[in-house]
Design a protein around this motif. Sequence first.
Motif, mmCIF file in Angstrom:
data_model
loop_
_atom_site.group_PDB
_atom_site.id
_atom_site.type_symbol
_atom_site.label_atom_id
_atom_site.label_comp_id
_atom_site.label_asym_id
_atom_site.label_seq_id
_atom_site.Cartn_x
_atom_site.Cartn_y
_atom_site.Cartn_z
ATOM 1 N N LEU A 144 0.565 -1.101 -0.145
ATOM 2 C CA LEU A 144 -0.196 -0.184 0.367
ATOM 3 C C LEU A 144 1.009 1.282 0.081
ATOM 4 O O LEU A 144 2.191 1.215 1.178
ATOM 5 C CB LEU A 144 -1.197 -0.377 1.614
ATOM 6 N N ASP A 193 -0.051 -8.570 -4.066
ATOM 7 C CA ASP A 193 -1.362 -7.018 -4.070
ATOM 8 C C ASP A 193 -1.002 -6.290 -3.987
ATOM 9 O O ASP A 193 0.370 -5.641 -3.098
ATOM 10 C CB ASP A 193 -2.354 -7.523 -3.567
ATOM 11 N N GLU A 215 -1.890 -1.776 -3.876
ATOM 12 C CA GLU A 215 -2.601 -0.619 -4.010
ATOM 13 C C GLU A 215 -1.765 1.123 -3.574
ATOM 14 O O GLU A 215 -1.404 0.652 -3.015
ATOM 15 C CB GLU A 215 -3.470 -0.573 -3.390
ATOM 16 N N LEU A 244 -10.213 2.641 0.610
ATOM 17 C CA LEU A 244 -9.354 1.483 -0.459
ATOM 18 C C LEU A 244 -10.201 0.924 -0.698
ATOM 19 O O LEU A 244 -11.430 0.776 -0.311
ATOM 20 C CB LEU A 244 -8.103 1.462 0.991
ATOM 21 N N LYS A 245 -10.030 0.267 -1.896
ATOM 22 C CA LYS A 245 -10.275 -0.526 -2.597
ATOM 23 C C LYS A 245 -10.072 -2.518 -1.572
ATOM 24 O O LYS A 245 -10.819 -3.186 -1.987
ATOM 25 C CB LYS A 245 -9.669 -0.852 -4.409
ATOM 26 N N SER A 246 -8.520 -2.325 -1.333
ATOM 27 C CA SER A 246 -8.316 -3.596 -0.608
ATOM 28 C C SER A 246 -9.018 -3.528 1.065
ATOM 29 O O SER A 246 -9.057 -2.327 1.606
ATOM 30 C CB SER A 246 -6.650 -3.383 -0.513
#
Length: 276
Positions: free
Chosen positions: A32, A54, A56, A90-92
């Motif tokens: 992140l 992942d 973001e 946030l999308k996460s």
Amino acid sequence: MRILKLMLLAAFAMLVVTSCSQKKDAPKVLVLYYSQTSNTKAVATEIANRLSADIEEVTLVEPYDTAFQATIERCKADREKGITPEIQPLKSNIADYDVIFIGYPIWFGTFAPPMASLLDKVDLSGKKVVPFCTFGSGGLESSVKDLAEKQPNAEILPGYGVRAARIDAVPKEVEQFLTVGGFIDGAFVLPEDFPEQHPVNADETAIFDAAVDGYPMLNAKATTVASRAIPEGTEYLFTAQDLPREKKADVPPASEIKVYVTVEKDAKPVFTKVVR
């Protein structure tokens, strides 16, 4: 100190090895980050690619102006008002992750305001948090302290920082950082602790002056130094007096700083970070 460092590294490596041997329990990793000039993005992407993690980007509702001075003026105004910029949701889902790499540029001696906004909104309790940052001269240590204050229930692991002027070193240094941390397999050699410092001699002064030459935000005079061998050459830890860049009544007096300098074979000395 060295024994403690080795114990921490061994414990962290054991966690990763155990997790990898049992896929169903493998830690889930999120990178992140906030990036204004793409330098922090480059580090974030390198880490995510190495770990197949992942990733973001933290973004602002009202992005900063692309002009440096305009951004600085907006940040100063916000600081005077005690506010931080609003960020996009946030999308996460933070709850889904075990390990979170938090990346940011250093502004005003700590993480950039958008990261402050994020840390005020999320709860990283129980998470393993790995900070990384980009900077002009330094700020990893101070930003990690501030991060720990905002997220007191997170487990803050050793971080990584790199000068924007040394962004080309990111692939090699990130690989080493992740290896030492136990995130990826590989061989590494921990350097010996620095020995006791001694007053600088003429040759060491020349190395220091060559390393900081051309950097306008650092006007310092080396006083003492210690050195140690590293795989690439020699690393120096200088203690120096950070002298005011201007002679004005309101300019603070000289302060003591630590300056790390690396001299690789047949290469010009470069400073890697300053600790104030």
